[in-house]
Every structure is written in C-alpha cells, then in structure tokens.
Scaffold this motif. Structure first.
Motif, PDB file in Angstrom:
ATOM      1  N   TYR A  78      -5.721   2.871   8.111  1.00 53.21           N
ATOM      2  CA  TYR A  78      -5.151   2.908   6.762  1.00 53.21           C
ATOM      3  C   TYR A  78      -4.212   1.740   6.465  1.00 53.21           C
ATOM      4  O   TYR A  78      -4.265   1.151   5.388  1.00 53.21           O
ATOM      5  CB  TYR A  78      -4.437   4.237   6.509  1.00 53.21           C
ATOM      6  N   TRP A  79      -3.345   1.375   7.385  1.00 50.30           N
ATOM      7  CA  TRP A  79      -2.348   0.343   7.126  1.00 50.30           C
ATOM      8  C   TRP A  79      -2.829  -1.068   7.442  1.00 50.30           C
ATOM      9  O   TRP A  79      -2.097  -2.032   7.256  1.00 50.30           O
ATOM     10  CB  TRP A  79      -1.055   0.644   7.889  1.00 50.30           C
ATOM     11  N   ARG A 125       0.860  -1.197   0.000  1.00 50.37           N
ATOM     12  CA  ARG A 125       0.000   0.000   0.000  1.00 50.37           C
ATOM     13  C   ARG A 125       0.887   1.235   0.000  1.00 50.37           C
ATOM     14  O   ARG A 125       1.838   1.331   0.757  1.00 50.37           O
ATOM     15  CB  ARG A 125      -0.915  -0.005   1.221  1.00 50.37           C
ATOM     16  N   VAL A 126       0.571   2.162  -0.872  1.00 46.72           N
ATOM     17  CA  VAL A 126       1.316   3.406  -0.978  1.00 46.72           C
ATOM     18  C   VAL A 126       0.496   4.512  -0.314  1.00 46.72           C
ATOM     19  O   VAL A 126      -0.697   4.625  -0.566  1.00 46.72           O
ATOM     20  CB  VAL A 126       1.584   3.754  -2.465  1.00 46.72           C
ATOM     21  N   PRO A 127       1.101   5.313   0.560  1.00 44.64           N
ATOM     22  CA  PRO A 127       0.354   6.377   1.231  1.00 44.64           C
ATOM     23  C   PRO A 127      -0.322   7.314   0.228  1.00 44.64           C
ATOM     24  O   PRO A 127       0.279   7.702  -0.767  1.00 44.64           O
ATOM     25  CB  PRO A 127       1.421   7.130   2.022  1.00 44.64           C
ATOM     26  N   GLN A 128      -1.574   7.625   0.505  1.00 49.23           N
ATOM     27  CA  GLN A 128      -2.358   8.535  -0.330  1.00 49.23           C
ATOM     28  C   GLN A 128      -2.860   9.682   0.536  1.00 49.23           C
ATOM     29  O   GLN A 128      -3.267   9.453   1.665  1.00 49.23           O
ATOM     30  CB  GLN A 128      -3.562   7.803  -0.936  1.00 49.23           C
ATOM     31  N   PRO A 129      -2.851  10.905   0.041  1.00 47.45           N
ATOM     32  CA  PRO A 129      -3.328  12.039   0.839  1.00 47.45           C
ATOM     33  C   PRO A 129      -4.801  11.887   1.230  1.00 47.45           C
ATOM     34  O   PRO A 129      -5.592  11.296   0.497  1.00 47.45           O
ATOM     35  CB  PRO A 129      -3.154  13.239  -0.091  1.00 47.45           C
ATOM     36  N   SER A 130      -5.130  12.402   2.390  1.00 53.01           N
ATOM     37  CA  SER A 130      -6.508  12.443   2.870  1.00 53.01           C
ATOM     38  C   SER A 130      -6.725  13.838   3.455  1.00 53.01           C
ATOM     39  O   SER A 130      -5.777  14.611   3.607  1.00 53.01           O
ATOM     40  CB  SER A 130      -6.732  11.365   3.928  1.00 53.01           C
ATOM     41  N   GLY A 142      -7.971  -1.519   5.210  1.00 52.69           N
ATOM     42  CA  GLY A 142      -7.734  -0.130   4.861  1.00 52.69           C
ATOM     43  C   GLY A 142      -8.766   0.783   5.493  1.00 52.69           C
ATOM     44  O   GLY A 142      -9.612   0.357   6.272  1.00 52.69           O
ATOM     45  N   CYS A 143      -8.713   2.023   5.167  1.00 54.06           N
ATOM     46  CA  CYS A 143      -9.633   3.024   5.696  1.00 54.06           C
ATOM     47  C   CYS A 143     -10.821   3.146   4.745  1.00 54.06           C
ATOM     48  O   CYS A 143     -10.641   3.423   3.559  1.00 54.06           O
ATOM     49  CB  CYS A 143      -8.931   4.371   5.836  1.00 54.06           C
ATOM     50  N   THR A 144     -12.014   2.948   5.269  1.00 56.64           N
ATOM     51  CA  THR A 144     -13.208   2.985   4.425  1.00 56.64           C
ATOM     52  C   THR A 144     -13.574   4.399   3.984  1.00 56.64           C
ATOM     53  O   THR A 144     -14.318   4.571   3.035  1.00 56.64           O
ATOM     54  CB  THR A 144     -14.416   2.361   5.146  1.00 56.64           C
ATOM     55  N   LEU A 145     -13.032   5.417   4.666  1.00 58.44           N
ATOM     56  CA  LEU A 145     -13.353   6.800   4.307  1.00 58.44           C
ATOM     57  C   LEU A 145     -12.481   7.335   3.174  1.00 58.44           C
ATOM     58  O   LEU A 145     -12.797   8.354   2.569  1.00 58.44           O
ATOM     59  CB  LEU A 145     -13.219   7.705   5.531  1.00 58.44           C
ATOM     60  N   HIS A 157      -3.229   9.789   6.217  1.00 58.79           N
ATOM     61  CA  HIS A 157      -2.855   8.562   5.524  1.00 58.79           C
ATOM     62  C   HIS A 157      -1.405   8.612   5.042  1.00 58.79           C
ATOM     63  O   HIS A 157      -0.927   7.654   4.445  1.00 58.79           O
ATOM     64  CB  HIS A 157      -3.783   8.323   4.330  1.00 58.79           C
ATOM     65  N   LEU A 158      -0.716   9.708   5.288  1.00 60.47           N
ATOM     66  CA  LEU A 158       0.678   9.830   4.846  1.00 60.47           C
ATOM     67  C   LEU A 158       1.667   9.343   5.899  1.00 60.47           C
ATOM     68  O   LEU A 158       2.826   9.079   5.590  1.00 60.47           O
ATOM     69  CB  LEU A 158       0.989  11.288   4.480  1.00 60.47           C
ATOM     70  N   CYS A 159       1.235   9.221   7.141  1.00 61.50           N
ATOM     71  CA  CYS A 159       2.112   8.726   8.201  1.00 61.50           C
ATOM     72  C   CYS A 159       2.463   7.271   7.927  1.00 61.50           C
ATOM     73  O   CYS A 159       1.634   6.516   7.414  1.00 61.50           O
ATOM     74  CB  CYS A 159       1.414   8.834   9.561  1.00 61.50           C
ATOM     75  N   PRO A 160       3.677   6.865   8.273  1.00 62.18           N
ATOM     76  CA  PRO A 160       4.081   5.483   8.015  1.00 62.18           C
ATOM     77  C   PRO A 160       3.365   4.501   8.938  1.00 62.18           C
ATOM     78  O   PRO A 160       2.848   4.875   9.991  1.00 62.18           O
ATOM     79  CB  PRO A 160       5.590   5.497   8.292  1.00 62.18           C
ATOM     80  N   ASP A 161       3.355   3.251   8.536  1.00 61.05           N
ATOM     81  CA  ASP A 161       2.790   2.185   9.352  1.00 61.05           C
ATOM     82  C   ASP A 161       3.499   2.174  10.710  1.00 61.05           C
ATOM     83  O   ASP A 161       4.719   2.260  10.776  1.00 61.05           O
ATOM     84  CB  ASP A 161       2.987   0.849   8.640  1.00 61.05           C
TER      85      ASP A 161
END
Length: 83
Positions: A41-42, A19-24, A46-49, A57-61
C-alpha cells in the motif's frame, strides 16, 4: 498569511507521498490491533487489489517492518531464555 496544507507523513524517500489510508477488507480488525499490514500500500505503485485487499491499508507506513522487528526481538529473547 497562507494556510499550511495538510501533508500526510511519508516514510523512506520514494514512498507514495500524500497517500491517505483507505479502508480495505483486511482493515476490519485494525481497531483492535489484529490486522495484517499490506506490504504494497505505501509503495509508489500502491496495492493493486485496492479495497478488495485482504491486508490492512489503515496501518501507517513502516508498520509491517516494525512488527517484524518486534517479533524477531521476542524470538531472540525466547532463544536466549530471557522470556
């Protein structure tokens, strides 16, 4: 020779591999360190929103866990009078 394919870092087994971080919406303050990491997200589902999520969603796992541990250590130090 074969080129090595990029693989996103994965956390614990069972995490969403690749999974690649995507902006939210919640990632607006990520660059200044004032965001709140998304707890979902990780994970595999995943995040349903998605992009409408109020958390980053940009923070690392593992960032949420790291921040919680850091906060607990600060609170403990304050209780013990170290800080």
């Amino acid at each position: 020779s074969e080129a090595l394919a990029f693989q996103a870092p994965t956390g614990a087994p069972g995490r969403a591999a690749g999974r690649v971080p995507q902006p939210s919406l919640g990632s607006a303050l990520h660059a200044v360190g004032q965001c709140n990491p998304c707890a979902h997200y990780w994970k595999d589902r995943g995040c349903t929103l998605g992009a409408q999520c109020d958390h980053c969603h940009l923070c690392p796992d593992g960032e949420l866990r790291r921040r919680k541990k850091e906060k607990a250590a600060i609170m403990k130090a304050q209780r013990l009078g170290v800080l």
